[in-house]
Enzyme design. Structure first.
Site, mmCIF file in Angstrom:
data_model
loop_
_atom_site.group_PDB
_atom_site.id
_atom_site.type_symbol
_atom_site.label_atom_id
_atom_site.label_comp_id
_atom_site.label_asym_id
_atom_site.label_seq_id
_atom_site.Cartn_x
_atom_site.Cartn_y
_atom_site.Cartn_z
ATOM 1 N N LYS A 213 15.636 4.403 5.959
ATOM 2 C CA LYS A 213 14.816 3.715 6.958
ATOM 3 C C LYS A 213 15.179 4.115 8.394
ATOM 4 O O LYS A 213 16.265 4.623 8.656
ATOM 5 C CB LYS A 213 14.861 2.201 6.721
ATOM 6 C CG LYS A 213 13.999 1.880 5.477
ATOM 7 C CD LYS A 213 13.795 0.428 5.199
ATOM 8 C CE LYS A 213 12.867 0.317 3.971
ATOM 9 N NZ LYS A 213 12.904 -0.991 3.344
ATOM 10 N N ARG A 255 17.655 -0.629 -3.814
ATOM 11 C CA ARG A 255 16.426 0.172 -3.961
ATOM 12 C C ARG A 255 16.611 1.463 -3.168
ATOM 13 O O ARG A 255 16.661 1.436 -1.942
ATOM 14 C CB ARG A 255 15.239 -0.635 -3.434
ATOM 15 C CG ARG A 255 13.896 0.045 -3.611
ATOM 16 C CD ARG A 255 12.779 -0.813 -3.032
ATOM 17 N NE ARG A 255 11.476 -0.213 -3.253
ATOM 18 C CZ ARG A 255 10.962 0.749 -2.500
ATOM 19 N NH1 ARG A 255 11.646 1.238 -1.474
ATOM 20 N NH2 ARG A 255 9.781 1.246 -2.777
HETATM 21 N N1 HH2 Z 1 10.850 -0.915 1.156
HETATM 22 C C1 HH2 Z 1 9.764 -0.118 0.989
HETATM 23 C C2 HH2 Z 1 8.819 -0.389 -0.011
HETATM 24 N N2 HH2 Z 1 8.989 -1.426 -0.852
HETATM 25 N N3 HH2 Z 1 10.245 -3.279 -1.586
HETATM 26 C C3 HH2 Z 1 11.304 -4.084 -1.453
HETATM 27 N N4 HH2 Z 1 11.481 -5.121 -2.295
HETATM 28 N N5 HH2 Z 1 12.243 -3.879 -0.479
HETATM 29 C C4 HH2 Z 1 12.148 -2.846 0.414
HETATM 30 O O1 HH2 Z 1 13.013 -2.729 1.305
HETATM 31 C C5 HH2 Z 1 11.023 -1.975 0.304
HETATM 32 C C6 HH2 Z 1 10.063 -2.231 -0.730
HETATM 33 C C7 HH2 Z 1 9.583 1.071 1.883
HETATM 34 O O2 HH2 Z 1 10.083 2.242 1.277
HETATM 35 P P1 HH2 Z 1 9.184 3.335 0.540
HETATM 36 O O3 HH2 Z 1 8.601 2.786 -0.706
HETATM 37 O O4 HH2 Z 1 9.969 4.578 0.347
HETATM 38 O O5 HH2 Z 1 8.082 3.691 1.605
HETATM 39 P P2 HH2 Z 1 6.517 3.415 1.644
HETATM 40 O O6 HH2 Z 1 6.337 1.935 1.738
HETATM 41 O O7 HH2 Z 1 6.080 4.173 2.875
HETATM 42 O O8 HH2 Z 1 5.922 3.956 0.375
#
Ligand code: HH2
Length: 278
Positions: A213, A255
């Site tokens: 992040k 995660r």
């Molecule tokens: N962060 C992201 C997405 N989903 N879910 C939970 N429970 N906690 C988190 O911190 C979280 C999440 C963001 O990461 P990523 O999936 O890699 O990115 P994007 O939302 O751009 O697909």
């Protein structure tokens, strides 16, 4: 030795902040799932709608079209991992559960879709309730908390937990997440990580998602005397540092996009904290 759970990220999106487009083809997403499972993931979290700051919502049909072939392929692959669906839509959650998902990861904490709580309750799925200030499109526009950010996030998670239980979701099926980077400044993220033990006091497992992040890019750049945040592919050291710190503060589920390094870092942290010569 203290226990922890590794959740590997499988993003089936064109626009995720760190890996958008890399796993959009179902066969690439399946392969990524296989790799993460082999590296030690306990859970694979499949997401078909980006929640990065500024992301535009995705239509239901499109989200189903992206997520379902991957969910079905992962369920059929016999990887020995649990499957999670990262969605805010009840229809996507229901279809994913039908295909074999056991966890609904809802970044709106059951606020986004009025049917979501009933889907989770009636299927007996587990769920993750995450704190987010605002919505992805605008959440990083000067996030502001009137009071103490940790107190506010804690009160929010407590209220959402009570809501979920009232809706018929068994308390032992719920995990909570402070939502690192979701409507948070650097200072907010650091306060939440430093005082994670206060969220653990809510009595449910805490999931933490710091992986790659922006705040890690900012802090990493400072370490090198650079102005611009480090790019996402240079945020692994920060990811590992925060996972270890969060583990020490009581978090139980991590995660991450890169499972193998996180598995190593947490094994060392657990052995050290266990102090049992493991
Ligand atoms: N962060 C992201 C997405 N989903 N879910 C939970 N429970 N906690 C988190 O911190 C979280 C999440 C963001 O990461 P990523 O999936 O890699 O990115 P994007 O939302 O751009 O697909």
């Amino acid at each position: 030795m203290a226990q922890y759970t590794l959740m590997g990220v499988v993003n089936v999106t064109p626009d995720s902040f760190s890996d958008g487009g890399r796993f959009l083809a179902p066969e690439d997403a399946l392969e990524q799932g296989r790799i993460l499972a082999a590296e030690g993931a306990d859970i694979l979290d499949v997401g078909a709608e980006s929640t990065r700051p500024g992301a535009e919502p995705v239509e239901l049909e499109e989200e189903l079209r992206r997520a379902m072939p991957v969910m079905e392929a992962l369920a059929g692959a016999g990887l020995g991992v649990e499957l999670s669906i990262d969605t805010t839509k009840a229809a996507v959650a229901a279809a994913a559960i039908d295909a074999g998902a056991g966890i609904v990861n809802d970044v709106t904490a059951l606020r986004g879709d009025p049917e979501m709580a009933a889907v989770v309750a009636s299927t007996g799925a587990r769920c993750c309730l995450m704190h987010m200030l605002g919505e992805p499109r605008t959440m990083q526009h000067r996030p502001h908390y009137d009071g103490d950010v940790v107190d506010e996030v804690k009160a929010f998670l407590e209220e959402r937990l009570a809501f979920a239980v009232r809706a018929g979701i068994a308390e032992e099926r719920i995990v909570l997440d402070p939502g690192i980077g979701f409507g948070k400044t650097l200072a907010h993220n650091l306060a939440l990580l430093a005082r994670l033990d206060e969220l653990c006091a809510l009595g449910r497992p805490i999931l933490v998602g710091t992986s790659r992040k922006t705040f890690l890019g900012v802090l990493g750049a400072r370490a090198h005397g650079l102005e611009d945040p480090l790019p996402t592919d240079r945020r692994l050291p920060g990811t590992l540092a925060t996972c270890v710190l969060a583990f020490e503060r009581g978090a139980g589920i991590f995660r991450v996009h890169e499972v193998a390094p996180a598995a190593e870092a947490l094994a060392v942290a657990a052995a050290t904290l266990g102090g049992d010569g493991a």
